[in-house]
Each structure stands twice: as structure tokens, then as C-alpha cells.
Design an enzyme around this catalytic site. Sequence first.
Site, PDB file in Angstrom:
ATOM      1  N   THR A 203       0.858  -1.190   0.000  1.00 46.12           N
ATOM      2  CA  THR A 203       0.000   0.000   0.000  1.00 46.12           C
ATOM      3  C   THR A 203       0.891   1.236   0.000  1.00 46.12           C
ATOM      4  OG1 THR A 203      -1.879  -1.009   1.094  1.00 46.12           O
ATOM      5  CG2 THR A 203      -1.483   1.285   1.622  1.00 46.12           C
ATOM      6  N   ASP A 234      -8.630  -0.982   5.939  1.00 47.80           N
ATOM      7  CA  ASP A 234      -8.497   0.188   6.815  1.00 47.80           C
ATOM      8  C   ASP A 234      -8.245   1.487   6.065  1.00 47.80           C
ATOM      9  OD1 ASP A 234      -6.017  -0.997   6.057  1.00 47.80           O
ATOM     10  OD2 ASP A 234      -5.002   0.348   7.450  1.00 47.80           O
ATOM     11  N   GLY A 255      -0.860  -2.503   6.251  1.00 50.38           N
ATOM     12  CA  GLY A 255      -0.838  -3.761   6.993  1.00 50.38           C
ATOM     13  C   GLY A 255      -2.156  -4.484   6.821  1.00 50.38           C
TER      14      GLY A 255
HETATM   15  N1  ASP Z   1      -4.006  -2.069   4.667  1.00 49.22           N
HETATM   16  C1  ASP Z   1      -4.383  -2.589   3.377  1.00 49.22           C
HETATM   17  C2  ASP Z   1      -5.701  -3.282   3.499  1.00 49.22           C
HETATM   18  O1  ASP Z   1      -5.917  -4.007   4.441  1.00 49.22           O
HETATM   19  C3  ASP Z   1      -3.392  -3.511   2.795  1.00 49.22           C
HETATM   20  C4  ASP Z   1      -1.992  -2.969   2.720  1.00 49.22           C
HETATM   21  O2  ASP Z   1      -1.546  -2.220   3.562  1.00 49.22           O
HETATM   22  O3  ASP Z   1      -1.300  -3.325   1.749  1.00 49.22           O
HETATM   23  O4  ASP Z   1      -6.495  -3.161   2.603  1.00 49.22           O
END
Ligand code: ASP
Length: 369
Positions: A203, A234, A255
Site C-alpha cells: 500500500t 483500513d 498492513g
Molecule cells: N491495509 C491494506 C488493506 O488491508 C493492505 C496494505 O496495507 O497493503 O487493505
Amino acid sequence: MKYCALLLALLVAPALLPPEALRAHDNYDPNEPRWSFAIHGGAGTIARENMTAEQDAEYRAALQSALDAGTAILTAGGSAMDAVLAAIVLLEDDPKFNAGRGAVFTWEGENELDAALMDGRDRSAGAVTGVKSIRNPILLAREVMKDGRHVFLSGSGAEEFASQRGLETAPPEWFATEGRREALERLKNEKLSARDVDVKFGTVGAVALDLEGNMVAGTSTGGLTGKRWGRIGDVPVIGAGTYADNRDCAVSATGQGEYFIRAVVGYSICSRLSHKWRAEAAEAEAAVPRDSQGNPTYAVHASELWLEEEDVQAVADAVMADVKDLGGTGGVIVVSPFGPAIFSFNTPGMYRGRATSAGVNEVAIYGDE
Ligand code: ASP
């Protein structure tokens, strides 16, 4: 001077906002303007032994370009908003990261994108989830925020709004990459979880404090590989993966989103920082000598108070420890008026970078850097 500033604030303030909603952090001193900026490109199992020298160099170059894009804007006196957008657009267009081009695949084999943007001046925010054809979802989040009638749009409605606002679209092939498709196939064939195949979350996010004391946070993602049933992480949930308040700080997370939602990560960090700041102020006020009537002999001014970079770090680490206790992994970037931006992650590595008006300028990948 004060009246000029007030007049200016009134002129630029959106009509319905009380001017006090637009104030900077109490500690902001216009005589000593400073900026601070940070970016991330995801956290995860990012270890030296799993990266070739070439990959290492490519990631560092991409992070440096995003950091430079924001830094150039802030150095020239530009806004935190423009700096955050410039960095995120670059990272969304880069297939190495799980946002925009290069996003992970859903169970059905599509790329469904989430993004959010928050302005710490008045806590206005824009967020989108499940969009499939908007080249830069973060720009759509900005349009939602600018429009102001709603904060959070989803799916086809978000796409319809995007078309009314003339946002650039892209076909499915633009977002799809071979590596991400293989990850989905592996997840299905080997009955793995997203945690197994998304070893690097990827992300992207940025947080900035500009010379006027304004803070902004933005985050963009494809979510988790194999996500189903319209799952929302999130990132677009204001207060979880993205949060900004000029009175405290600005946060962007990466995350396993489910845990970041449950721990309300962004808001928790800013609110704990606010308590720390208030405790500091109360302590300073209590230490002021009293006159014979028991009244304080002078009023402590906010600019006399200071938290350290370590204080911000401790607050973010405590919230990330909470995420870990729930079973979640990932990381955050936090910008505040106190020292350079900080990183906190409970994974082996995090793609990251930070810069300040005091000359800090660094990118890093592994936990030991
Ligand atoms: N936080 C993101 C999600 O859960 C995923 C990521 O951080 O890559 O959608």
C-alpha cells in the site's frame, strides 16, 4: 498582523467553517515555519536476503522520486495537500506498489481500489472503495473531499461521481500485473491466506506538515490478495488507515487492514499524542511560580512547550503494539510538529522515506536501517 492573518483565514475558509476549526497546532509558530514529509510503500516481510541488488535499487529510486516530488512542493512553500497528492500519484502509477497500477487481485480476479485523503485544517476528508477504472483513486478521494457533501463513496456510485468530475479512467489491463495475478493463483491453488502471499503489503501513503502548519494524510491501496464479498480494508476508513488533525498529527498506515480498523490506528495515535501534549502543558503550568494570592506569575505560551521525536515514536509504537496484540502486522508513518516524521512497524521491513525543512532526507527499506 494578527488581524491580517484572521482576515486571510476568513477569506480562504470554506464558507460554513468557523475560523477556529482551521487553526494550526498550538505549538505552531509562524515566525519559525518548518515543514516535514514522509511516505511509505507498504510494510511486510522485506528482508535483504529476499531482494536482489537491482530490486533494492529500484525500490529506493521509486521512494526517492516520491519523496522528492513532495519535498519540492513543500520547499517552495506549497501545501501539505499538494505534496501528499504528488507523491501518491507517482506511487499509484508505479507497478511495484499495491495501489493503482500493480494492485493486488480480488478472489474474482479484479483490481478493486481504495483510497482516502484527510485535511488536518478542518478534518475534511474524502474516501473511496471498490473502484475499478479510476487511474488515480487518490485524486477521486480529493474530489469527494472538495465536493464535501459526502465523505465515503463506494463502487459504481464512486465511479459515476468520478465520471461527473472528469477523472481520468484506465482499462483493467492498466492495473493488472503478472506478479499479482500469480499471487492470486497461488493463494487459490495452495489454499493460502493473503498473509502468506502478500508478504509485502505494498500500500502507499504520504503525510505532510507544511509551512503554514497544516497537516494532511493520504493512503491508496488495492487491499489484500483474494479479498471477497466487497471487503473494505483500513485505508479508506477515516481514523483507521488514514487520519489528520492539525491539533495533533497526520497518519497513514499499511498492513492487515482488519486489525487497523479494530485498533482505530490513525485516530488512536493522534489522540494519544494530544493527551501527551496536554499533560506537558499542565505540568508546565503547574511549575509556574505563584504570587502572594496564589495566582500564576505568567501564562505559559504553547510555543514554549515541546514534545520530542521520541515522544511521538513512543505513542505510535504503543498503538502498533496494540495492533500486534490483536494479531496484526504492518506499520504507520506519522507527521507532527515535533521533529521529523516517524515510522513504526512490527514487520521486518517497510518501504519508507522522510524529509524535513531542517535537512533530513532519507529513504529506507529494512528494519535495521
Ligand atoms: N491495509 C491494506 C488493506 O488491508 C493492505 C496494505 O496495507 O497493503 O487493505
